[in-house]
Design a protein around this motif. Structure first.
Motif, mmCIF file in Angstrom:
data_model
loop_
_atom_site.group_PDB
_atom_site.id
_atom_site.type_symbol
_atom_site.label_atom_id
_atom_site.label_comp_id
_atom_site.label_asym_id
_atom_site.label_seq_id
_atom_site.Cartn_x
_atom_site.Cartn_y
_atom_site.Cartn_z
ATOM 1 N N THR A 151 0.840 -1.196 0.000
ATOM 2 C CA THR A 151 0.000 0.000 0.000
ATOM 3 C C THR A 151 0.873 1.243 0.000
ATOM 4 O OG1 THR A 151 -1.740 -1.117 1.280
ATOM 5 C CG2 THR A 151 -1.773 1.293 1.262
ATOM 6 N N LEU B 95 0.176 5.519 0.168
ATOM 7 C CA LEU B 95 -0.809 6.593 0.323
ATOM 8 C C LEU B 95 -0.139 7.936 0.079
ATOM 9 C CD1 LEU B 95 -2.449 5.386 3.668
ATOM 10 C CD2 LEU B 95 -3.239 4.907 1.349
ATOM 11 N N TYR C 78 -2.853 0.307 -4.165
ATOM 12 C CA TYR C 78 -2.837 -1.007 -3.522
ATOM 13 C C TYR C 78 -2.216 -2.110 -4.383
ATOM 14 C CZ TYR C 78 -6.174 1.319 -0.443
ATOM 15 O OH TYR C 78 -6.785 2.197 0.419
ATOM 16 N N PRO D 122 1.949 1.810 5.594
ATOM 17 C CA PRO D 122 1.616 1.120 6.843
ATOM 18 C C PRO D 122 2.862 0.458 7.424
ATOM 19 C CG PRO D 122 0.851 -0.139 4.956
ATOM 20 C CD PRO D 122 1.378 1.142 4.412
ATOM 21 N N GLU D 123 2.949 0.409 8.755
ATOM 22 C CA GLU D 123 4.062 -0.230 9.426
ATOM 23 C C GLU D 123 4.130 -1.708 9.055
ATOM 24 O OE1 GLU D 123 6.251 0.743 12.257
ATOM 25 O OE2 GLU D 123 5.963 2.748 11.465
ATOM 26 N N GLY E 211 -0.298 -3.192 10.983
ATOM 27 C CA GLY E 211 -0.997 -2.517 9.892
ATOM 28 C C GLY E 211 -1.798 -1.328 10.320
ATOM 29 N N SER E 212 -1.871 -1.068 11.633
ATOM 30 C CA SER E 212 -2.698 0.034 12.096
ATOM 31 C C SER E 212 -1.947 1.349 12.194
ATOM 32 C CB SER E 212 -3.308 -0.295 13.459
ATOM 33 O OG SER E 212 -2.287 -0.398 14.433
ATOM 34 N N ARG E 213 -0.652 1.345 11.927
ATOM 35 C CA ARG E 213 0.130 2.567 12.043
ATOM 36 C C ARG E 213 0.738 2.943 10.700
ATOM 37 N NH1 ARG E 213 4.141 1.302 16.913
ATOM 38 N NH2 ARG E 213 4.615 -0.428 15.535
ATOM 39 N N LEU E 214 0.782 4.250 10.450
ATOM 40 C CA LEU E 214 1.366 4.769 9.217
ATOM 41 C C LEU E 214 2.697 5.448 9.502
ATOM 42 C CD1 LEU E 214 -1.618 6.468 7.309
ATOM 43 C CD2 LEU E 214 -0.477 4.321 6.742
ATOM 44 N N THR E 215 3.649 5.245 8.602
ATOM 45 C CA THR E 215 4.900 6.009 8.613
ATOM 46 C C THR E 215 4.840 6.989 7.458
ATOM 47 O OG1 THR E 215 6.195 4.221 9.568
ATOM 48 C CG2 THR E 215 7.394 5.885 8.338
ATOM 49 N N TYR F 101 -9.482 3.451 16.267
ATOM 50 C CA TYR F 101 -8.075 3.829 16.364
ATOM 51 C C TYR F 101 -7.917 5.349 16.475
ATOM 52 C CZ TYR F 101 -7.196 -0.897 14.618
ATOM 53 O OH TYR F 101 -7.158 -2.251 14.456
ATOM 54 N N TYR G 149 -4.619 8.382 17.092
ATOM 55 C CA TYR G 149 -3.165 8.538 17.011
ATOM 56 C C TYR G 149 -2.775 9.964 17.386
ATOM 57 C CZ TYR G 149 -4.032 4.606 13.802
ATOM 58 O OH TYR G 149 -4.457 3.436 13.237
ATOM 59 N N TYR H 129 0.502 12.460 16.515
ATOM 60 C CA TYR H 129 1.724 12.697 15.765
ATOM 61 C C TYR H 129 2.246 14.090 16.111
ATOM 62 C CZ TYR H 129 1.089 8.772 12.511
ATOM 63 O OH TYR H 129 0.975 7.517 11.943
ATOM 64 N N LEU I 184 5.850 13.832 9.712
ATOM 65 C CA LEU I 184 4.978 13.482 10.833
ATOM 66 C C LEU I 184 5.530 12.238 11.511
ATOM 67 C CD1 LEU I 184 1.798 13.990 8.745
ATOM 68 C CD2 LEU I 184 2.138 15.145 10.913
ATOM 69 N N LEU J 198 5.054 9.458 14.753
ATOM 70 C CA LEU J 198 4.064 8.920 15.679
ATOM 71 C C LEU J 198 4.568 8.955 17.116
ATOM 72 C CD1 LEU J 198 1.306 7.454 15.961
ATOM 73 C CD2 LEU J 198 2.571 5.302 15.700
ATOM 74 N N GLY K 69 -7.835 0.956 10.860
ATOM 75 C CA GLY K 69 -6.381 0.844 10.840
ATOM 76 C C GLY K 69 -5.814 1.650 9.700
ATOM 77 N N SER K 70 -4.596 1.364 9.284
ATOM 78 C CA SER K 70 -3.878 2.299 8.423
ATOM 79 C C SER K 70 -4.151 2.177 6.933
ATOM 80 C CB SER K 70 -2.378 2.135 8.638
ATOM 81 O OG SER K 70 -1.982 0.839 8.240
ATOM 82 N N TYR L 254 -5.931 7.799 7.351
ATOM 83 C CA TYR L 254 -6.460 8.435 8.544
ATOM 84 C C TYR L 254 -7.244 9.693 8.185
ATOM 85 C CZ TYR L 254 -2.441 6.207 11.005
ATOM 86 O OH TYR L 254 -1.498 5.355 11.514
#
Lengths: 112, 113
Positions: free
Chosen positions: A31, A33, A50, A92-93, A97-101, B31, B33, B35, B43, B45, B97-98, B102
């Protein structure tokens, strides 16, 4: 976590010009974004990718998911003053999968 | 953005004082967050929550704590503010989730003097 490099850091262009920016990662992802942040506001999702090789458009914006799955590109055609802002890629990490970098961002300035 | 509110929008505080930032959502998303945004770093986390009373650390959690006693509120506390915590803080929410992205709040600009 993964390394995510975004370039260029900033761009100064004339109205009407096309713009291109890109992100590369150290790992393979499923993925990509792209977000835009207007001055004084939070980022807003522009495009989600995707599938490797996928090319997706949103008006004058076009984003591509690289074939290697380690990079992505965002192009803006015929820029206008309201395109000003910071553009971020995000992934996504790997382990959650719930965290974005987010990438470091590309600051775009459009001169009328 | 509609459905997510951060307060305060701006705050100036002195070094060594505790500070709490609030994020409130009306979307009933699971969820949430926090940042921080700094020039040249994008950004990053701080902490996130995957349910009431369920939280975990992010990339830059030192000096910060969080609490989530209700679905709609996620609080970020700076135990003893330092100048390095001068930043713009963003809250974000997500239903699943991501992978679908978001929704971000409008941010809190915090200055520690």
């Amino acid at each position: 976590g993964q390394q995510l490099n975004q370039s260029p850091q900033s761009m100064f262009i004339q109205e009407g010009e096309d713009v291109s920016m890109n992100c590369t990662s150290s790992s393979i992802f499923n993925t990509w974004l792209w977000y835009k942040q207007d001055p004084g506001e939070g980022p807003v999702l522009l495009i989600a990718l995707y599938k490797a090789g996928e090319l997706t458009s949103n008006g004058r914006l076009t984003a591509q998911f690289g074939i290697t799955r380690k990079d992505s590109f965002l192009n803006i055609s015929a820029s206008i003053p309201s395109d000003v802002g910071i553009y971020f890629c995000a992934l996504p990490e790997e382990t959650s999968g719930s965290r974005l970098t987010f990438g470091e961002g590309t600051q775009l300035t459009v001169n009328p | 953005d509609a459905g997510i509110t951060q307060s305060p929008r701006h705050k100036v505080t002195e070094t060594g004082t505790p500070v709490t930032l609030r994020c409130h959502q009306t979307e009933n998303h699971r969820y949430m967050y926090w940042y921080r945004q700094d020039p040249g770093h994008g950004l990053r986390l701080i902490h996130y929550s995957y349910g009431v009373k369920d939280t975990d650390k992010g990339e830059v959690s030192d000096g910060y704590s969080v609490s989530r006693s209700k679905t709609e509120d996620f609080l970020l506390t700076l135990e003893s503010a330092t100048s390095s915590q001068t930043s713009v803080y963003f809250c974000a929410i997500s239903e699943t989730g991501s992978s679908l992205g978001y929704t971000f709040g409008s941010g809190t600009r915090l200055t520690v003097v």
